[in-house]
Motif scaffolding. Structure first.
Motif, PDB file in Angstrom:
ATOM      1  N   VAL A  57     -12.992  12.883  -2.908  1.00  0.00           N
ATOM      2  CA  VAL A  57     -11.785  12.162  -2.522  1.00  0.00           C
ATOM      3  C   VAL A  57     -10.585  13.091  -2.695  1.00  0.00           C
ATOM      4  N   LEU A  58      -9.585  12.865  -1.876  1.00  0.00           N
ATOM      5  CA  LEU A  58      -8.361  13.657  -1.904  1.00  0.00           C
ATOM      6  C   LEU A  58      -7.162  12.726  -2.012  1.00  0.00           C
ATOM      7  N   TYR A  59      -6.139  13.194  -2.706  1.00  0.00           N
ATOM      8  CA  TYR A  59      -4.910  12.411  -2.819  1.00  0.00           C
ATOM      9  C   TYR A  59      -3.697  13.324  -2.654  1.00  0.00           C
ATOM     10  N   ALA A  60      -2.667  12.791  -2.048  1.00  0.00           N
ATOM     11  CA  ALA A  60      -1.382  13.474  -2.058  1.00  0.00           C
ATOM     12  C   ALA A  60      -0.831  13.429  -3.477  1.00  0.00           C
ATOM     13  N   ASP A  61      -0.088  14.450  -3.858  1.00  0.00           N
ATOM     14  CA  ASP A  61       0.476  14.493  -5.213  1.00  0.00           C
ATOM     15  C   ASP A  61       1.336  13.264  -5.500  1.00  0.00           C
ATOM     16  N   SER A  62       1.982  12.766  -4.478  1.00  0.00           N
ATOM     17  CA  SER A  62       2.919  11.653  -4.666  1.00  0.00           C
ATOM     18  C   SER A  62       2.229  10.338  -5.029  1.00  0.00           C
ATOM     19  N   VAL A  63       0.915  10.250  -4.808  1.00  0.00           N
ATOM     20  CA  VAL A  63       0.216   8.987  -5.090  1.00  0.00           C
ATOM     21  C   VAL A  63      -0.871   9.138  -6.158  1.00  0.00           C
ATOM     22  N   LYS A  64      -1.117  10.348  -6.616  1.00  0.00           N
ATOM     23  CA  LYS A  64      -2.151  10.561  -7.633  1.00  0.00           C
ATOM     24  C   LYS A  64      -1.872   9.734  -8.865  1.00  0.00           C
ATOM     25  N   GLY A  65      -2.920   9.100  -9.359  1.00  0.00           N
ATOM     26  CA  GLY A  65      -2.777   8.280 -10.550  1.00  0.00           C
ATOM     27  C   GLY A  65      -2.329   6.856 -10.262  1.00  0.00           C
ATOM     28  N   ARG A  66      -1.891   6.597  -9.030  1.00  0.00           N
ATOM     29  CA  ARG A  66      -1.440   5.247  -8.658  1.00  0.00           C
ATOM     30  C   ARG A  66      -2.328   4.621  -7.582  1.00  0.00           C
ATOM     31  N   PHE A  67      -2.842   5.430  -6.673  1.00  0.00           N
ATOM     32  CA  PHE A  67      -3.675   4.950  -5.578  1.00  0.00           C
ATOM     33  C   PHE A  67      -5.120   5.354  -5.818  1.00  0.00           C
ATOM     34  N   THR A  68      -6.027   4.501  -5.379  1.00  0.00           N
ATOM     35  CA  THR A  68      -7.456   4.782  -5.473  1.00  0.00           C
ATOM     36  C   THR A  68      -8.126   4.436  -4.152  1.00  0.00           C
ATOM     37  N   ILE A  69      -8.846   5.408  -3.614  1.00  0.00           N
ATOM     38  CA  ILE A  69      -9.571   5.186  -2.362  1.00  0.00           C
ATOM     39  C   ILE A  69     -11.044   4.970  -2.678  1.00  0.00           C
ATOM     40  N   SER A  70     -11.670   4.092  -1.911  1.00  0.00           N
ATOM     41  CA  SER A  70     -13.096   3.838  -2.079  1.00  0.00           C
ATOM     42  C   SER A  70     -13.663   3.384  -0.740  1.00  0.00           C
ATOM     43  N   ARG A  71     -14.967   3.350  -0.649  1.00  0.00           N
ATOM     44  CA  ARG A  71     -15.581   2.917   0.604  1.00  0.00           C
ATOM     45  C   ARG A  71     -16.838   2.114   0.336  1.00  0.00           C
ATOM     46  N   ASP A  72     -17.138   1.235   1.278  1.00  0.00           N
ATOM     47  CA  ASP A  72     -18.359   0.445   1.253  1.00  0.00           C
ATOM     48  C   ASP A  72     -19.013   0.642   2.615  1.00  0.00           C
ATOM     49  N   ASN A  73     -19.974   1.537   2.678  1.00  0.00           N
ATOM     50  CA  ASN A  73     -20.582   1.856   3.965  1.00  0.00           C
ATOM     51  C   ASN A  73     -21.363   0.679   4.539  1.00  0.00           C
ATOM     52  N   ALA A  74     -21.828  -0.215   3.685  1.00  0.00           N
ATOM     53  CA  ALA A  74     -22.544  -1.393   4.174  1.00  0.00           C
ATOM     54  C   ALA A  74     -21.614  -2.324   4.938  1.00  0.00           C
ATOM     55  N   LYS A  75     -20.317  -2.251   4.632  1.00  0.00           N
ATOM     56  CA  LYS A  75     -19.325  -3.108   5.294  1.00  0.00           C
ATOM     57  C   LYS A  75     -18.460  -2.333   6.278  1.00  0.00           C
ATOM     58  N   ASN A  76     -18.780  -1.053   6.466  1.00  0.00           N
ATOM     59  CA  ASN A  76     -17.979  -0.215   7.372  1.00  0.00           C
ATOM     60  C   ASN A  76     -16.494  -0.263   7.021  1.00  0.00           C
ATOM     61  N   THR A  77     -16.207  -0.244   5.749  1.00  0.00           N
ATOM     62  CA  THR A  77     -14.832  -0.446   5.300  1.00  0.00           C
ATOM     63  C   THR A  77     -14.452   0.559   4.217  1.00  0.00           C
ATOM     64  N   VAL A  78     -13.237   1.054   4.321  1.00  0.00           N
ATOM     65  CA  VAL A  78     -12.623   1.874   3.285  1.00  0.00           C
ATOM     66  C   VAL A  78     -11.429   1.119   2.731  1.00  0.00           C
ATOM     67  N   TYR A  79     -11.243   1.225   1.437  1.00  0.00           N
ATOM     68  CA  TYR A  79     -10.159   0.521   0.756  1.00  0.00           C
ATOM     69  C   TYR A  79      -9.185   1.526   0.153  1.00  0.00           C
ATOM     70  N   LEU A  80      -7.933   1.133   0.094  1.00  0.00           N
ATOM     71  CA  LEU A  80      -6.922   1.916  -0.609  1.00  0.00           C
ATOM     72  C   LEU A  80      -6.207   0.961  -1.563  1.00  0.00           C
ATOM     73  N   GLN A  81      -6.549   1.079  -2.831  1.00  0.00           N
ATOM     74  CA  GLN A  81      -5.893   0.271  -3.862  1.00  0.00           C
ATOM     75  C   GLN A  81      -4.617   0.982  -4.268  1.00  0.00           C
ATOM     76  N   MET A  82      -3.500   0.293  -4.124  1.00  0.00           N
ATOM     77  CA  MET A  82      -2.200   0.895  -4.399  1.00  0.00           C
ATOM     78  C   MET A  82      -1.549   0.141  -5.553  1.00  0.00           C
ATOM     79  N   ASN A  83      -1.389   0.823  -6.654  1.00  0.00           N
ATOM     80  CA  ASN A  83      -0.766   0.232  -7.841  1.00  0.00           C
ATOM     81  C   ASN A  83       0.561   0.921  -8.130  1.00  0.00           C
ATOM     82  N   SER A  84       1.348   0.294  -8.975  1.00  0.00           N
ATOM     83  CA  SER A  84       2.640   0.858  -9.388  1.00  0.00           C
ATOM     84  C   SER A  84       3.446   1.311  -8.182  1.00  0.00           C
ATOM     85  N   LEU A  85       3.532   0.444  -7.206  1.00  0.00           N
ATOM     86  CA  LEU A  85       4.206   0.812  -5.955  1.00  0.00           C
ATOM     87  C   LEU A  85       5.683   1.059  -6.167  1.00  0.00           C
TER      88      LEU A  85
END
Length: 122
Positions: A57-85
């Protein structure tokens, strides 16, 4: 190929949102998915990306520690959890797909979704 980004909205600073990118028309497990964003008057910029297997996984410096990317290939979906916006996270968020490996360069992504608006109020 279709990429549908969803989950945007209006949130106060410090809040959270979870974006989803659902793909169809491709072998999802063969593709890396990237998230990019574009604020008014600014160029589109990289946010995060995840390899086809989820092993990198890769993150821009501006979002490291706040955003989390994940994927569920069974659902053909990628998620971006964004905290401390923050207000500076306000933008239209786009997901994009490219074969196999994740990169930060938007020019390397073949397919793009239509975007979802994220607005963070101060």
């Amino acid at each position: 190929v279709q990429l549908q980004a969803s989950g945007g909205g209006l949130v106060q600073a410090g809040g959270s949102l979870r974006l989803s990118c659902e793909a169809s028309g491709l072998t999802f497990s063969n593709y890396a998915i990237g998230w990019f964003r574009q604020a008014p008057g600014k160029e589109r910029e990289f946010v995060s990306a995840i390899r086809w297997s989820g092993s990198n996984v890769l993150y821009a410096d501006s979002v490291k520690g706040r955003f989390t990317i994940s994927r569920d290939n069974a659902k053909n979906t990628v998620y971006l959890q964004m905290n401390s916006l923050k207000p500076e996270d306000t933008a239209v968020y786009y997901c994009a797909a490219r074969p196999w490996g994740a990169t930060m360069s938007l020019e390397t992504y073949n397919f793009w979704g239509q975007g979802t608006q994220v607005t963070v109020s101060s």
